[in-house]
Design a protein around this motif. Structure first.
Motif, mmCIF file in Angstrom:
data_model
loop_
_atom_site.group_PDB
_atom_site.id
_atom_site.type_symbol
_atom_site.label_atom_id
_atom_site.label_comp_id
_atom_site.label_asym_id
_atom_site.label_seq_id
_atom_site.Cartn_x
_atom_site.Cartn_y
_atom_site.Cartn_z
ATOM 1 N N GLY A 1 48.722 61.519 30.279
ATOM 2 C CA GLY A 1 49.536 61.599 29.076
ATOM 3 C C GLY A 1 50.931 62.118 29.361
ATOM 4 O O GLY A 1 51.822 62.040 28.502
ATOM 5 N N ASP A 2 51.143 62.634 30.552
ATOM 6 C CA ASP A 2 52.459 63.108 30.983
ATOM 7 C C ASP A 2 53.003 62.092 31.981
ATOM 8 O O ASP A 2 52.434 61.904 33.057
ATOM 9 C CB ASP A 2 52.317 64.484 31.644
ATOM 10 N N PRO A 3 54.120 61.426 31.666
ATOM 11 C CA PRO A 3 54.626 60.379 32.553
ATOM 12 C C PRO A 3 55.006 60.871 33.941
ATOM 13 O O PRO A 3 54.893 60.119 34.920
ATOM 14 C CB PRO A 3 55.849 59.826 31.801
ATOM 15 N N VAL A 4 55.454 62.100 34.062
ATOM 16 C CA VAL A 4 55.822 62.628 35.378
ATOM 17 C C VAL A 4 54.563 62.841 36.220
ATOM 18 O O VAL A 4 54.497 62.446 37.394
ATOM 19 C CB VAL A 4 56.623 63.941 35.251
ATOM 20 N N LYS A 5 53.564 63.461 35.642
ATOM 21 C CA LYS A 5 52.307 63.669 36.367
ATOM 22 C C LYS A 5 51.660 62.339 36.738
ATOM 23 O O LYS A 5 51.104 62.187 37.831
ATOM 24 C CB LYS A 5 51.341 64.506 35.528
ATOM 25 N N ASP A 6 51.746 61.375 35.811
ATOM 26 C CA ASP A 6 51.173 60.063 36.107
ATOM 27 C C ASP A 6 51.885 59.397 37.280
ATOM 28 O O ASP A 6 51.269 58.707 38.093
ATOM 29 C CB ASP A 6 51.250 59.161 34.863
ATOM 30 N N ALA A 7 53.200 59.608 37.390
ATOM 31 C CA ALA A 7 53.962 59.048 38.510
ATOM 32 C C ALA A 7 53.538 59.698 39.823
ATOM 33 O O ALA A 7 53.428 59.027 40.858
ATOM 34 C CB ALA A 7 55.455 59.244 38.275
ATOM 35 N N VAL A 8 53.283 61.006 39.800
ATOM 36 C CA VAL A 8 52.802 61.699 40.988
ATOM 37 C C VAL A 8 51.458 61.120 41.424
ATOM 38 O O VAL A 8 51.243 60.833 42.613
ATOM 39 C CB VAL A 8 52.666 63.218 40.713
ATOM 40 N N LEU A 9 50.559 60.942 40.465
ATOM 41 C CA LEU A 9 49.234 60.401 40.773
ATOM 42 C C LEU A 9 49.332 58.982 41.333
ATOM 43 O O LEU A 9 48.628 58.634 42.284
ATOM 44 C CB LEU A 9 48.364 60.410 39.516
ATOM 45 N N ALA A 10 50.208 58.172 40.763
ATOM 46 C CA ALA A 10 50.349 56.784 41.215
ATOM 47 C C ALA A 10 50.883 56.717 42.642
ATOM 48 O O ALA A 10 50.386 55.946 43.474
ATOM 49 C CB ALA A 10 51.260 56.008 40.268
ATOM 50 N N ASP A 11 51.892 57.529 42.940
ATOM 51 C CA ASP A 11 52.470 57.493 44.281
ATOM 52 C C ASP A 11 51.534 58.101 45.316
ATOM 53 O O ASP A 11 51.518 57.671 46.477
ATOM 54 C CB ASP A 11 53.827 58.196 44.299
ATOM 55 N N ASN A 12 50.739 59.081 44.924
ATOM 56 C CA ASN A 12 49.732 59.609 45.840
ATOM 57 C C ASN A 12 48.681 58.557 46.158
ATOM 58 O O ASN A 12 48.248 58.415 47.310
ATOM 59 C CB ASN A 12 49.064 60.843 45.249
ATOM 60 N N ALA A 13 48.276 57.808 45.140
ATOM 61 C CA ALA A 13 47.288 56.755 45.376
ATOM 62 C C ALA A 13 47.823 55.715 46.342
ATOM 63 O O ALA A 13 47.121 55.264 47.256
ATOM 64 C CB ALA A 13 46.893 56.109 44.050
ATOM 65 N N GLU A 14 49.082 55.347 46.170
ATOM 66 C CA GLU A 14 49.681 54.382 47.082
ATOM 67 C C GLU A 14 49.806 54.955 48.489
ATOM 68 O O GLU A 14 49.683 54.231 49.479
ATOM 69 C CB GLU A 14 51.046 53.941 46.563
ATOM 70 N N ARG A 15 50.007 56.259 48.575
ATOM 71 C CA ARG A 15 50.067 56.899 49.887
ATOM 72 C C ARG A 15 48.728 56.764 50.613
ATOM 73 O O ARG A 15 48.671 56.418 51.791
ATOM 74 C CB ARG A 15 50.435 58.371 49.711
ATOM 75 N N MET A 16 47.646 57.025 49.906
ATOM 76 C CA MET A 16 46.329 56.936 50.530
ATOM 77 C C MET A 16 46.031 55.491 50.931
ATOM 78 O O MET A 16 45.481 55.227 51.998
ATOM 79 C CB MET A 16 45.254 57.457 49.570
#
Length: 221
Positions: free
Chosen positions: A82-97
């Motif tokens: 629900g927080d766009p900044v936190k969601d961006a962190v999660l998305a980029d971490n997933a792409e990192r993995m």
């Protein structure tokens, strides 16, 4: 001539790059211990998992498209807060993995995504780990599930992300013979990660530090 794989690589986990990284980040963990506890072969239940983030996050900031071979699947739960900044962190971490496994499996042989989503010590260790797979003539296959993903923002350009990985259905595979290494599922099939991400000038949340605790009680399924 068949290459003999080092003992450490006889049964690698899909996300063991993070275990190697912790040695570069000064963790008291023990790289090389527990990497072989991977087993299982079915895909598992994806009902609570998010779709692959690569389909929605590659357009911005010139993000490289991260593709994995058809026999390798990573799923990421808790992708929307629900927080766009936190969601961006999660998305980029997933792409990192995903980027680490793309480099290992050969779908990103030049490691473009690896360098895009990692920086500093995390990048150095990830590159080194991919190199160990190459020397062992090994790749990865199976399914890894990431869950209990929790973001804490530290100002506007830094964040701490903790999450768990279920590696019980992940395998290493010999590139030459196609042989898949399987071992029994144990508590060490589950790993807790504590990572730091820093937002660069292009708005990409790059992983700069990553520590892991294999067999962490809070990540046991």
């Amino acid at each position: 001539m068949h290459r003999r794989r080092p003992t450490l690589l006889a049964a690698l986990t899909l996300t063991a790059a993070a275990t190697l990284t912790l040695s570069a980040c000064g963790s008291d963990g023990s790289p090389g211990k527990g990497e072989g506890e991977i087993a299982g072969s079915d895909a598992g239940d994806e009902s609570s998992a998010s779709p692959s983030p690569s389909s929605t996050s590659t357009a911005a900031a010139g993000r490289p498209k991260v593709e994995l071979p058809p026999d390798l699947r990573l799923t990421f739960e808790d992708a929307e807060t629900g927080d766009p900044v936190k969601d961006a962190v999660l998305a980029d971490n997933a792409e990192r993995m995903r980027a680490v496994d793309a480099a290992i499996s050969g779908t990103d042989p030049e490691g473009k995504a690896l360098g895009f989503y990692n920086t500093g010590k995390a990048l150095e260790a990830a590159v080194s780990w991919v190199g160990q797979f190459e020397k062992a003539n090994a790749t990865v296959t199976g399914h890894v599930r990431f869950f209990d993903r929790d973001v804490t923002l530290k100002g506007t350009t830094s964040a701490v992300l903790t999450f768990c990985a279920d590696e019980s259905k992940g395998f290493s595979k010999d590139k030459e013979t196609g042989e898949v290494t399987k071992t029994p599922v144990t508590k060490d099939s589950y790993v807790q990660y504590n990572t730091r991400l820093d937002k660069n000038a292009d708005g990409v949340w790059q992983t700069s530090q990553i520590l892991s605790t294999r067999g962490a009680a809070q990540c046991q399924a």
